[in-house]
Design an enzyme around this catalytic site. Structure first.
Site, PDB file in Angstrom:
ATOM      1  N   ASP A  74      -9.505  -1.414  14.109  1.00  0.00           N
ATOM      2  CA  ASP A  74      -8.881  -2.537  13.409  1.00  0.00           C
ATOM      3  C   ASP A  74      -8.554  -3.697  14.338  1.00  0.00           C
ATOM      4  OD1 ASP A  74      -9.123  -1.356  11.024  1.00  0.00           O
ATOM      5  OD2 ASP A  74      -7.020  -0.902  10.712  1.00  0.00           O
ATOM      6  N   GLU A  77     -10.552  -5.408   2.253  1.00  0.00           N
ATOM      7  CA  GLU A  77      -9.717  -6.053   1.247  1.00  0.00           C
ATOM      8  C   GLU A  77     -10.396  -7.287   0.649  1.00  0.00           C
ATOM      9  OE1 GLU A  77      -6.873  -3.597   3.628  1.00  0.00           O
ATOM     10  OE2 GLU A  77      -8.737  -4.688   3.969  1.00  0.00           O
ATOM     11  N   ASN A 107      -4.814  -2.322  -4.399  1.00  0.00           N
ATOM     12  CA  ASN A 107      -5.971  -2.474  -3.509  1.00  0.00           C
ATOM     13  C   ASN A 107      -5.779  -1.609  -2.269  1.00  0.00           C
ATOM     14  OD1 ASN A 107      -8.448  -3.451  -2.673  1.00  0.00           O
ATOM     15  ND2 ASN A 107      -7.631  -5.348  -1.837  1.00  0.00           N
ATOM     16  N   ASP A 131       0.816  -1.214   0.000  1.00  0.00           N
ATOM     17  CA  ASP A 131       0.000   0.000   0.000  1.00  0.00           C
ATOM     18  C   ASP A 131       0.850   1.264   0.000  1.00  0.00           C
ATOM     19  OD1 ASP A 131      -2.051  -1.809   0.162  1.00  0.00           O
ATOM     20  OD2 ASP A 131      -3.108  -0.787   1.788  1.00  0.00           O
ATOM     21  N   LYS A 189       0.956  -6.634   2.691  1.00  0.00           N
ATOM     22  CA  LYS A 189       0.180  -5.401   2.577  1.00  0.00           C
ATOM     23  C   LYS A 189       0.494  -4.453   3.723  1.00  0.00           C
ATOM     24  CE  LYS A 189      -4.603  -3.747   2.133  1.00  0.00           C
ATOM     25  NZ  LYS A 189      -4.463  -3.076   0.833  1.00  0.00           N
ATOM     26  N   HIS A 237      -4.587  -9.517   4.358  1.00  0.00           N
ATOM     27  CA  HIS A 237      -3.517  -9.601   5.344  1.00  0.00           C
ATOM     28  C   HIS A 237      -4.026  -9.876   6.751  1.00  0.00           C
ATOM     29  CE1 HIS A 237      -4.123  -5.099   6.389  1.00  0.00           C
ATOM     30  NE2 HIS A 237      -5.050  -5.434   5.514  1.00  0.00           N
ATOM     31  N   ARG A 238      -5.153  -9.274   7.131  1.00  0.00           N
ATOM     32  CA  ARG A 238      -5.629  -9.453   8.497  1.00  0.00           C
ATOM     33  C   ARG A 238      -6.256 -10.826   8.726  1.00  0.00           C
ATOM     34  NH1 ARG A 238      -4.004  -5.232  10.906  1.00  0.00           N
ATOM     35  NH2 ARG A 238      -4.062  -3.176   9.911  1.00  0.00           N
TER      36      ARG A 238
END
Length: 566
Positions: free
Chosen positions: A384, A481, A156, A112, A551, A525-526
């Site tokens: 998050d 994402e 993205n 990113d 990411k 990624h998460r």
């Protein structure tokens, strides 16, 4: 309402990242649409692919199809966090728009951020790059990009796409097109485009989907009053805020017409803008703001990017679950990030937490002969990290009265938790829910207890152990994402949970025994980092496409290995 965007195949292969965005099947969900029960025959079959065990090096994780983590007994040690993605891209853009030269330190090296850097260079910004040290020198443009029009490809990267859309409208001149990979073309941006239109900007979603690509005929920003939706993404407000000081005719007045989610990210934006010398007037908190016109960002000379607090949550939760002691360096009591308060949530559940300005040390309750206790907690300030809390919940001994986990001699309790403020960490909480059957740590002689917790995006059930994702956060999940709601349902079911999926939340009943299964990560990624904590049980966990962590945390697997005891 969540906007529906069609998926486009028009992005050329040469422009897509190596790991193309995996699609998650979508369905139209009613108020109570379906119940997904665990596989009765164990893990589904899978093709033979390269696998690396956690006992070997993970240096090449990004090149592997799969990575298998052996059962984790304890997470302890010290972790130096990578720079925050959200702060990295905000600081880069403000430095580019400012008058003067800014030295940016501890910049994150991830997909990113590289998309943002590439876009700024395409806009004529001069940068001196040092990816190894994370130190960049940015020569600001003083509020006017040097180029006349440009095509920007942003992969993205939502933290690049949304702010740059508003920035080129205000600081650009000429015709601009902002585009990304197929998944980006599914992520809504119409609310932001509508806001720009209200201020006289000629901007459109050129495919008519309400998603990128966005075409802008830029001629500056005049200012005025605008009504903006905050219920899909707080990045729309962040984007308008950063562009508004450059308005030339009148002040920009922004009124949120519904509910603003993920408010801590907007707080972060306002504080950064003030550090770069501009004024933001809050007439009614973050729901009604006024930004005076004809302001110029001024370089502070040096800007340090804090360690990523969302990434810290994985290690903090791991120590809380297993009874270890972890120190995360890079964020602490002086942090701008809301997710840093995830440590406070762990403290409410029984962990001992010590704060320093730029570090946090946490010891799980097992070390004191206690359990991770239930809490009644609102999580509006840890957006998050809600996903991490979801995984931790799988280790609770909740309402379903499941056998106590071995780490504390008791079980992790169920939680009733709304996680509007911890959207990305809600995924982790969902994984944690799987462990309510007795995989929690026993170091404290107690259980990880259920929490009655309001987090606006992940709620826990009442009669069965449940992690429910409330409407606003669930909608936020569906435009991330990947469509995280469906992803969470699919992968928790694989691990043996019974999952009830609703339109805007899900209820997870944890299994009595975890079913080993390969975890699909959907190029998210998460998903990968959160579900790694499922290995804190008694069985190995296989993570597919582990390289998707690039990411935000390219070295996640290496760092996790350094603090893991098997």
């Amino acid at each position: 309402m969540l906007q529906k965007c069609s998926t486009s195949r028009a992005v050329t292969a040469s422009r897509q990242p190596a790991a193309a965005a995996a699609k998650v099947a979508k369905s139209t969900l009613s108020a109570r649409s379906r119940v997904v029960r665990p596989f009765s025959s164990g893990a589904p079959s899978m093709a033979q692919k390269p696998v690396v065990r956690s006992s070997t090096t993970t240096m090449q994780a990004s090149a592997l199809d799969e990575l298998t983590l052996q059962p984790i007994k304890e997470i302890s040690g010290t972790v130096r966090l990578p720079g925050s993605k959200s702060l990295s891209n905000r600081i880069l853009l403000l430095a580019a728009l400012a008058e003067g030269t800014t030295t940016v330190k501890n910049l994150l090296d991830s997909d990113d951020i590289r998309y943002m850097v590439g876009a700024l260079k395409a806009l004529g910004i001069e940068l001196t790059e040092n990816w190894e040290t994370g130190e960049f020198v940015v020569k600001g443009c003083g509020g006017r990009f040097p180029v006349e029009g440009a095509e920007l490809f942003l992969g993205n990267a939502g933290t690049a796409m949304r702010p740059l859309t508003a920035a080129v409208a205000a600081a650009g001149r000429g015709e601009f097109v902002l585009d990304g990979v197929a998944r980006m073309r599914e992520r809504p941006i119409q609310d932001l485009v509508d806001g720009l239109n209200q201020l006289g900007v000629d901007a459109t979603c050129s495919m008519g989907t309400g998603c990128p690509p966005v075409a802008i005929k830029a001629n500056g920003l005049k200012g005025g009053k605008m009504y903006l939706s905050g219920s899909t993404s707080s990045q729309f407000l962040t984007s308008m805020l950063m562009a508004a000081p450059m308005a030339t005719d009148e002040a920009t007045e922004i009124i949120i017409k519904d509910e603003l989610i993920s408010q801590p990210y907007v707080d972060m934006t306002v504080k950064l803008m003030e550090r770069f010398g501009v004024v933001v007037e809050q007439l009614n908190g973050l729901s009604h703001l006024r930004i005076p016109p004809n302001q110029t960002y001024k370089s502070p000379g040096e800007a340090y990017v804090e360690g990523d607090a969302s990434s810290a949550s994985y290690f903090l939760a791991g120590a809380a679950i297993t009874g270890g002691t972890i120190t995360v360096e890079g964020c602490g009591s002086e942090s701008l990030q809301g997710d840093v308060r995830f440590a406070e949530v762990m403290a409410l559940m029984g962990a001992r937490v010590t704060w320093a300005p730029y570090s946090i040390t946490l010891t799980g309750p097992k070390a004191f002969g206690e359990t991770l206790k239930a809490i009644d907690h609102k999580c509006n300030d840890i957006p998050d990290a809600a996903m991490t809390l979801a995984v931790a919940a799988l280790f609770a001994d909740g309402i379903i009265n499941i056998k106590a986990p071995k780490a504390f001699g008791e079980t992790l309790h169920a939680i009733y938790h709304e996680c509007m403020d911890i959207p990305d960490a809600a995924m982790t909480l969902a994984v944690a829910a799987l462990f309510v059957d007795g995989k929690a740590p026993k170091a404290f002689g107690e259980t990880l207890r259920a929490i009655d917790h309001k987090c606006n995006d992940i709620t826990d059930a009442v009669t069965t152990f449940a992690v429910a994702v409330a409407a606003l956060i669930a909608d936020g999940w569906r435009v991330k994402e990947t469509e995280r709601m469906v992803a969470i349902v699919n992968e928790c079911t694989k691990l043996g949970a019974t999952v009830e999926e609703f339109r805007d939340y899900c209820i997870i009943t944890p299994p009595k025994k975890m079913t080993p299964a390969p975890i699909e990560t959907y190029d998210d990624h998460r998903m990968a980092m959160a579900f790694a904590l499922a290995a804190c049980g008694s069985d190995p966990i296989t993570i597919k496409d582990p390289g998707c962590t690039k990411k935000t945390f390219p070295t996640y697997w290496e760092v996790l290995k350094t603090v893991t005891k098997n």
